[in-house]
Design a protein around this motif. Structure first.
Motif, PDB file in Angstrom:
ATOM      1  N   SER A  25       0.957  -1.100  -0.031  1.00 35.17           N
ATOM      2  CA  SER A  25       0.129  -0.062  -0.092  1.00 35.17           C
ATOM      3  C   SER A  25       0.756   1.303   0.021  1.00 35.17           C
ATOM      4  O   SER A  25       1.648   1.477   0.850  1.00 35.17           O
ATOM      5  CB  SER A  25      -0.918   0.082   1.137  1.00 35.17           C
ATOM      6  OG  SER A  25      -0.238   0.185   2.396  1.00 35.17           O
ATOM      7  N   LEU A  29      -3.185   3.704  -2.997  1.00 36.79           N
ATOM      8  CA  LEU A  29      -4.229   2.701  -2.332  1.00 36.79           C
ATOM      9  C   LEU A  29      -4.685   3.459  -1.063  1.00 36.79           C
ATOM     10  O   LEU A  29      -5.872   3.597  -1.029  1.00 36.79           O
ATOM     11  CB  LEU A  29      -3.601   1.332  -1.825  1.00 36.79           C
ATOM     12  CG  LEU A  29      -4.647   0.518  -1.199  1.00 36.79           C
ATOM     13  CD1 LEU A  29      -5.675   0.185  -2.267  1.00 36.79           C
ATOM     14  CD2 LEU A  29      -3.921  -0.640  -0.583  1.00 36.79           C
ATOM     15  N   PHE A 197      -7.698  -5.760   1.061  1.00 41.84           N
ATOM     16  CA  PHE A 197      -7.315  -5.034  -0.065  1.00 41.84           C
ATOM     17  C   PHE A 197      -6.277  -5.523  -0.956  1.00 41.84           C
ATOM     18  O   PHE A 197      -5.768  -4.745  -1.956  1.00 41.84           O
ATOM     19  CB  PHE A 197      -7.039  -3.558   0.550  1.00 41.84           C
ATOM     20  CG  PHE A 197      -7.865  -2.977   1.165  1.00 41.84           C
ATOM     21  CD1 PHE A 197      -8.965  -2.138   0.483  1.00 41.84           C
ATOM     22  CD2 PHE A 197      -8.259  -2.984   2.611  1.00 41.84           C
ATOM     23  CE1 PHE A 197     -10.039  -1.417   0.871  1.00 41.84           C
ATOM     24  CE2 PHE A 197      -9.475  -2.131   3.083  1.00 41.84           C
ATOM     25  CZ  PHE A 197     -10.169  -1.559   2.136  1.00 41.84           C
ATOM     26  N   CYS A 200      -6.841  -5.474  -4.814  1.00 42.26           N
ATOM     27  CA  CYS A 200      -7.277  -4.235  -5.556  1.00 42.26           C
ATOM     28  C   CYS A 200      -5.958  -3.825  -6.393  1.00 42.26           C
ATOM     29  O   CYS A 200      -4.836  -3.956  -6.316  1.00 42.26           O
ATOM     30  CB  CYS A 200      -7.267  -3.005  -4.478  1.00 42.26           C
ATOM     31  SG  CYS A 200      -8.528  -3.547  -3.203  1.00 42.26           S
ATOM     32  N   GLU A 202      -5.295  -0.860  -7.128  1.00 40.84           N
ATOM     33  CA  GLU A 202      -4.608   0.135  -6.656  1.00 40.84           C
ATOM     34  C   GLU A 202      -3.084   0.016  -5.539  1.00 40.84           C
ATOM     35  O   GLU A 202      -2.401   0.818  -5.186  1.00 40.84           O
ATOM     36  CB  GLU A 202      -5.352   1.184  -5.697  1.00 40.84           C
ATOM     37  CG  GLU A 202      -6.384   1.892  -6.694  1.00 40.84           C
ATOM     38  CD  GLU A 202      -7.722   1.083  -6.432  1.00 40.84           C
ATOM     39  OE1 GLU A 202      -7.785  -0.098  -6.230  1.00 40.84           O
ATOM     40  OE2 GLU A 202      -8.445   1.499  -6.779  1.00 40.84           O
ATOM     41  N   THR A 203      -3.124  -1.382  -5.506  1.00 44.68           N
ATOM     42  CA  THR A 203      -1.741  -1.842  -4.771  1.00 44.68           C
ATOM     43  C   THR A 203      -0.603  -1.727  -5.681  1.00 44.68           C
ATOM     44  O   THR A 203      -0.648  -1.639  -6.774  1.00 44.68           O
ATOM     45  CB  THR A 203      -1.916  -3.221  -4.211  1.00 44.68           C
ATOM     46  OG1 THR A 203      -1.725  -4.243  -5.162  1.00 44.68           O
ATOM     47  CG2 THR A 203      -3.372  -3.591  -3.345  1.00 44.68           C
ATOM     48  N   PRO A 295     -10.261  -9.688  -8.659  1.00 44.77           N
ATOM     49  CA  PRO A 295      -9.994  -8.546  -8.349  1.00 44.77           C
ATOM     50  C   PRO A 295     -10.745  -7.383  -8.199  1.00 44.77           C
ATOM     51  O   PRO A 295     -11.832  -7.670  -8.838  1.00 44.77           O
ATOM     52  CB  PRO A 295      -8.536  -8.072  -9.673  1.00 44.77           C
ATOM     53  CG  PRO A 295      -8.814  -9.152 -10.338  1.00 44.77           C
ATOM     54  CD  PRO A 295      -9.810 -10.245  -9.696  1.00 44.77           C
ATOM     55  N   HIS A 296     -10.729  -6.541  -7.506  1.00 42.20           N
ATOM     56  CA  HIS A 296     -11.803  -5.219  -7.556  1.00 42.20           C
ATOM     57  C   HIS A 296     -11.115  -4.332  -7.115  1.00 42.20           C
ATOM     58  O   HIS A 296     -10.039  -3.979  -6.552  1.00 42.20           O
ATOM     59  CB  HIS A 296     -12.705  -5.545  -5.956  1.00 42.20           C
ATOM     60  CG  HIS A 296     -13.808  -6.842  -6.399  1.00 42.20           C
ATOM     61  ND1 HIS A 296     -14.530  -6.723  -7.381  1.00 42.20           N
ATOM     62  CD2 HIS A 296     -13.640  -8.025  -5.732  1.00 42.20           C
ATOM     63  CE1 HIS A 296     -15.465  -7.883  -7.516  1.00 42.20           C
ATOM     64  NE2 HIS A 296     -14.909  -8.765  -6.527  1.00 42.20           N
ATOM     65  N   PRO A 297     -11.609  -2.996  -7.588  1.00 45.71           N
ATOM     66  CA  PRO A 297     -11.341  -1.549  -7.189  1.00 45.71           C
ATOM     67  C   PRO A 297     -11.190  -1.467  -5.582  1.00 45.71           C
ATOM     68  O   PRO A 297     -12.280  -2.087  -4.856  1.00 45.71           O
ATOM     69  CB  PRO A 297     -11.821  -0.599  -8.115  1.00 45.71           C
ATOM     70  CG  PRO A 297     -12.926  -1.464  -8.881  1.00 45.71           C
ATOM     71  CD  PRO A 297     -12.789  -2.998  -8.374  1.00 45.71           C
ATOM     72  N   ALA A 298     -10.454  -0.739  -5.100  1.00 45.87           N
ATOM     73  CA  ALA A 298     -10.631  -0.215  -3.426  1.00 45.87           C
ATOM     74  C   ALA A 298     -12.045   0.115  -3.368  1.00 45.87           C
ATOM     75  O   ALA A 298     -12.643  -0.314  -1.952  1.00 45.87           O
ATOM     76  CB  ALA A 298      -9.499   0.531  -3.063  1.00 45.87           C
ATOM     77  N   ASP A 300     -14.900  -0.798  -4.111  1.00 44.16           N
ATOM     78  CA  ASP A 300     -15.904  -1.710  -4.022  1.00 44.16           C
ATOM     79  C   ASP A 300     -15.394  -2.570  -2.981  1.00 44.16           C
ATOM     80  O   ASP A 300     -16.694  -2.756  -2.153  1.00 44.16           O
ATOM     81  CB  ASP A 300     -15.593  -2.727  -5.281  1.00 44.16           C
ATOM     82  CG  ASP A 300     -16.079  -2.206  -6.634  1.00 44.16           C
ATOM     83  OD1 ASP A 300     -16.610  -0.954  -6.485  1.00 44.16           O
ATOM     84  OD2 ASP A 300     -16.092  -2.813  -7.480  1.00 44.16           O
ATOM     85  N   VAL A 301     -14.346  -2.711  -2.366  1.00 45.23           N
ATOM     86  CA  VAL A 301     -14.203  -3.531  -1.208  1.00 45.23           C
ATOM     87  C   VAL A 301     -14.530  -2.600  -0.084  1.00 45.23           C
ATOM     88  O   VAL A 301     -15.357  -3.306   1.023  1.00 45.23           O
ATOM     89  CB  VAL A 301     -12.599  -3.582  -1.093  1.00 45.23           C
ATOM     90  CG1 VAL A 301     -12.348  -4.358   0.215  1.00 45.23           C
ATOM     91  CG2 VAL A 301     -12.062  -4.557  -2.146  1.00 45.23           C
TER      92      VAL A 301
END
Ligand SMILES: Cc1cc2nc3c(=O)[nH]c(=O)nc-3n(C[C@H](O)[C@H](O)[C@H](O)COP(=O)(O)O)c2cc1C
Length: 316
Positions: A25, A29, A197, A200, A202-203, A295-298, A300-301
């Motif tokens: 992160s 993220l 996360f 994601c 964005e990591t 995988p999901h965007p942050a 969505d998590v």
């Protein structure tokens, strides 16, 4: 969502902190998690410079929402550059974990920063309260990355909630609305969530590492010091790490003394990290890795955690 100390203090929609994850992160993220209504943090790696911290803080701050930074106490003991950069950046929340964090509590609080530390036993939580932290994170051994492996999240959380008066966040194994609802119902002010996360975009995880995360089940993690010993990192021995089990870990677990002087193994791990060979290189993750299937965007998590509200209302 239920209002808690965490949501009120940082004006969040969802009582979740995106846990600091050094090497995974960074500011991106953290910004994505904060923009989605939780509190995003970035983790400062042991070898990060003060200027790296400042750069990532600027990226995290770009969301315009509160964010946090996670420091490692054993690193600060030798070099204050990371701490000075954090004091300059003035994030809303800073955690200092893994080692003697007490000397950093007052300087951070004086700068107007909320201070947290992760506790792996009830005694550590009591010591954290005595040291003046604003919030204690009760972190169970099923969590990903470094920490103690002595007590699991649920028994630790129950004990810590009775033992301290400061707000408590729960960490270790919380990856869905069900997990969040459970710890809120118990009395935690929110969840401190890392592993969930890892899926994601964005990591900073590479594509092959992400594939390992998605393929892993709940029984595929292991706890130990193999990767730290192989790299000659100065982690205090009581803080091992939980990572995806792989061939390198299996080969060296239980032989750490030998590993600590084996130069070939050290070079092998360094090369594997460079080449993205995760039969040898590590991917830190907790037991909740078995809950990440795609995988999901942050955002969505974060949104998925809002389902805790409905679960809690059922029993209201
Ligand atoms: C990949 C990874 C890296 C981590 N790095 C840090 C770190 O740099 N600093 C820190 O305080 N905690 C770190 N942690 C621990 C988290 O703060 C948190 O305790 C943990 O992720 C909670 O359990 P969970 O993974 O089951 O959600 C890391 C965790 C993971 C998974």
């Amino acid at each position: 969502m239920p209002r808690t100390w965490l949501t009120d203090r940082f004006e969040l929609d969802v009582p979740v902190v995106g846990a600091p994850m050094a090497g995974v992160s960074d500011g991106r993220l953290a910004a994505a998690v904060s923009a989605a209504g939780a509190l995003g943090m970035f983790g400062v790696p042991a070898n990060a410079s003060g200027s790296w911290v400042s750069e990532q803080a600027a990226v995290a701050a770009a969301s315009g929402r509160p964010y946090g930074i996670g420091l490692m106490a054993w690193v600060l003991a030798d070099d204050r550059a990371q701490l000075d950069a954090v004091l300059d950046a003035r994030p809303a929340l800073v955690s200092v974990s893994y080692g003697d964090f007490a000397p950093y509590v007052e300087p951070l609080r004086r700068a107007g920063i909320v201070v947290a530390t992760q506790a792996g036993t009830t005694d550590e939580a009591r010591a954290a309260e005595r040291a003046g932290v604003d919030v204690v994170v009760a972190r169970g051994g099923e969590g990903g990355g470094h920490g103690r492996d002595e007590v699991a999240t649920l028994p630790l959380l129950q004990n810590v909630l009775d033992a301290v008066d400061v707000p408590v966040l729960a960490a270790g194994g919380i990856a869905t609305a069900r997990g969040l609802a459970a710890v809120l119902a118990a009395g935690a002010q929110g969840g401190w969530v890392g592993t969930a996360f890892l899926g994601c975009a964005e990591t900073t995880l590479s594509e092959p590492a992400l594939r390992r995360v998605l393929a892993a089940s709940e029984t595929d993690t292991a706890y130990g010091r193999v990767f730290d010993v192989a790299q000659r990192l100065g982690w205090p021995p009581e803080f091992g790490g939980r990572a995806l089990r792989n061939a390198f870990f299996e080969r060296w677990h239980g032989r750490e003394e030998e590993l600590g002087v084996d130069e070939a193994a050290r070079a092998e791990l360094a090369a594997a990290r460079r080449d993205g060979d995760f039969d040898t290189a590590y991917v830190y993750a907790g037991q909740a890795v078995g809950l990440i299937e795609s995988p999901h965007p942050a955002a969505d998590v974060v949104a998925s955690f809002a389902g805790a509200d409905e679960l809690l209302r059922r029993f209201a």
